[in-house]
Design a protein around this motif. Structure first.
Motif, short mmCIF file in Angstrom:
data_model
loop_
_atom_site.label_atom_id
_atom_site.label_comp_id
_atom_site.label_asym_id
_atom_site.label_seq_id
_atom_site.Cartn_x
_atom_site.Cartn_y
_atom_site.Cartn_z
N GLN A 140 0.83 -1.20 0.00
CA GLN A 140 0.00 0.00 0.00
C GLN A 140 0.87 1.25 0.00
OE1 GLN A 140 -2.64 0.32 3.35
NE2 GLN A 140 -4.11 1.53 2.18
N ILE A 141 1.96 1.23 0.74
CA ILE A 141 2.87 2.37 0.77
C ILE A 141 3.54 2.54 -0.59
CG2 ILE A 141 5.00 3.26 1.79
CD1 ILE A 141 4.12 1.94 4.43
N ASP A 142 3.94 1.42 -1.21
CA ASP A 142 4.56 1.47 -2.54
C ASP A 142 3.60 2.05 -3.57
OD1 ASP A 142 6.88 0.37 -1.53
OD2 ASP A 142 6.42 -1.67 -2.20
N VAL A 143 2.36 1.63 -3.51
CA VAL A 143 1.36 2.14 -4.45
C VAL A 143 1.14 3.63 -4.23
CG1 VAL A 143 -1.08 2.01 -5.09
CG2 VAL A 143 0.22 -0.09 -4.74
N THR A 144 1.09 4.05 -2.99
CA THR A 144 0.91 5.46 -2.68
C THR A 144 2.09 6.28 -3.19
OG1 THR A 144 -0.32 4.84 -0.69
CG2 THR A 144 0.47 7.09 -0.82
N GLN A 145 3.30 5.77 -3.02
CA GLN A 145 4.48 6.48 -3.51
C GLN A 145 4.48 6.56 -5.04
OE1 GLN A 145 7.68 4.28 -1.74
NE2 GLN A 145 7.58 5.40 0.20
N GLU A 146 4.14 5.47 -5.70
CA GLU A 146 4.07 5.46 -7.16
C GLU A 146 3.01 6.44 -7.66
OE1 GLU A 146 5.76 4.00 -9.72
OE2 GLU A 146 7.22 3.48 -8.17
N LEU A 147 1.89 6.48 -6.97
CA LEU A 147 0.83 7.40 -7.34
C LEU A 147 1.29 8.84 -7.20
CD1 LEU A 147 -2.09 7.69 -8.24
CD2 LEU A 147 -2.77 7.62 -5.85
N ALA A 148 2.03 9.15 -6.15
CA ALA A 148 2.55 10.50 -5.96
C ALA A 148 3.54 10.86 -7.07
CB ALA A 148 3.22 10.62 -4.60
N LYS A 149 4.41 9.91 -7.45
CA LYS A 149 5.36 10.15 -8.53
C LYS A 149 4.63 10.41 -9.85
CE LYS A 149 9.14 7.33 -6.72
NZ LYS A 149 9.93 6.11 -6.97
N LEU A 150 3.62 9.61 -10.12
CA LEU A 150 2.86 9.78 -11.36
C LEU A 150 2.13 11.12 -11.38
CD1 LEU A 150 1.40 6.20 -11.90
CD2 LEU A 150 3.18 7.34 -13.23
N GLN A 151 1.62 11.52 -10.23
CA GLN A 151 0.93 12.81 -10.15
C GLN A 151 1.89 13.94 -10.45
OE1 GLN A 151 -2.28 13.35 -9.88
NE2 GLN A 151 -1.99 15.56 -9.98
N GLN A 152 3.12 13.86 -9.94
CA GLN A 152 4.12 14.88 -10.22
C GLN A 152 4.47 14.91 -11.70
OE1 GLN A 152 7.37 13.89 -7.64
NE2 GLN A 152 6.52 14.99 -5.88
N ARG A 153 4.58 13.74 -12.32
CA ARG A 153 4.87 13.68 -13.75
C ARG A 153 3.74 14.31 -14.56
NH1 ARG A 153 7.27 7.65 -14.87
NH2 ARG A 153 9.40 8.07 -14.17
N VAL A 154 2.52 14.01 -14.18
CA VAL A 154 1.38 14.57 -14.89
C VAL A 154 1.37 16.08 -14.78
CG1 VAL A 154 -1.14 14.75 -14.84
CG2 VAL A 154 -0.06 12.51 -14.75
N GLU A 155 1.62 16.60 -13.59
CA GLU A 155 1.66 18.05 -13.41
C GLU A 155 2.77 18.68 -14.24
OE1 GLU A 155 2.02 18.56 -9.20
OE2 GLU A 155 -0.06 18.01 -8.81
N HIS A 156 3.93 18.02 -14.28
CA HIS A 156 5.05 18.53 -15.07
C HIS A 156 4.69 18.55 -16.57
CE1 HIS A 156 9.12 19.30 -16.36
NE2 HIS A 156 9.09 18.22 -17.12
#
Length: 69
Positions: free
Chosen positions: A4-20
């Motif tokens: 669950q922590i790994d998924v949350t971290q991956e989701l945060a990374k993807l969100q940053q990429r999308v914003e960029h």
């Protein structure tokens, strides 16, 4: 729990990429001036004239020849 922590971290990374990427798209759209839009319109017209036009003429010619028999 670890998954669950790994998924949350991956989701945060993807969100940053999308914003960029959204920021880059906005900058690219802002840089696109009227000359770029004009060039795209001219290019589309030329494609229509030189590619679609002859193909349509051939198709209508074949149909006319077939219907004339």
């Amino acid at each position: 729990m670890s998954e669950q922590i790994d998924v949350t971290q991956e989701l945060a990374k993807l969100q940053q990429r999308v914003e960029h990427l959204e920021e880059r798209v906005e900058k690219a759209e802002f840089k696109q001036g009227p000359l770029q839009s004009l060039w795209e319109a001219i290019r589309s017209i030329l494609i229509g004239l030189f590619i679609v036009g002859p193909a349509a003429a051939i198709i209508f010619g074949v149909l006319a020849a077939l219907s004339g028999k």
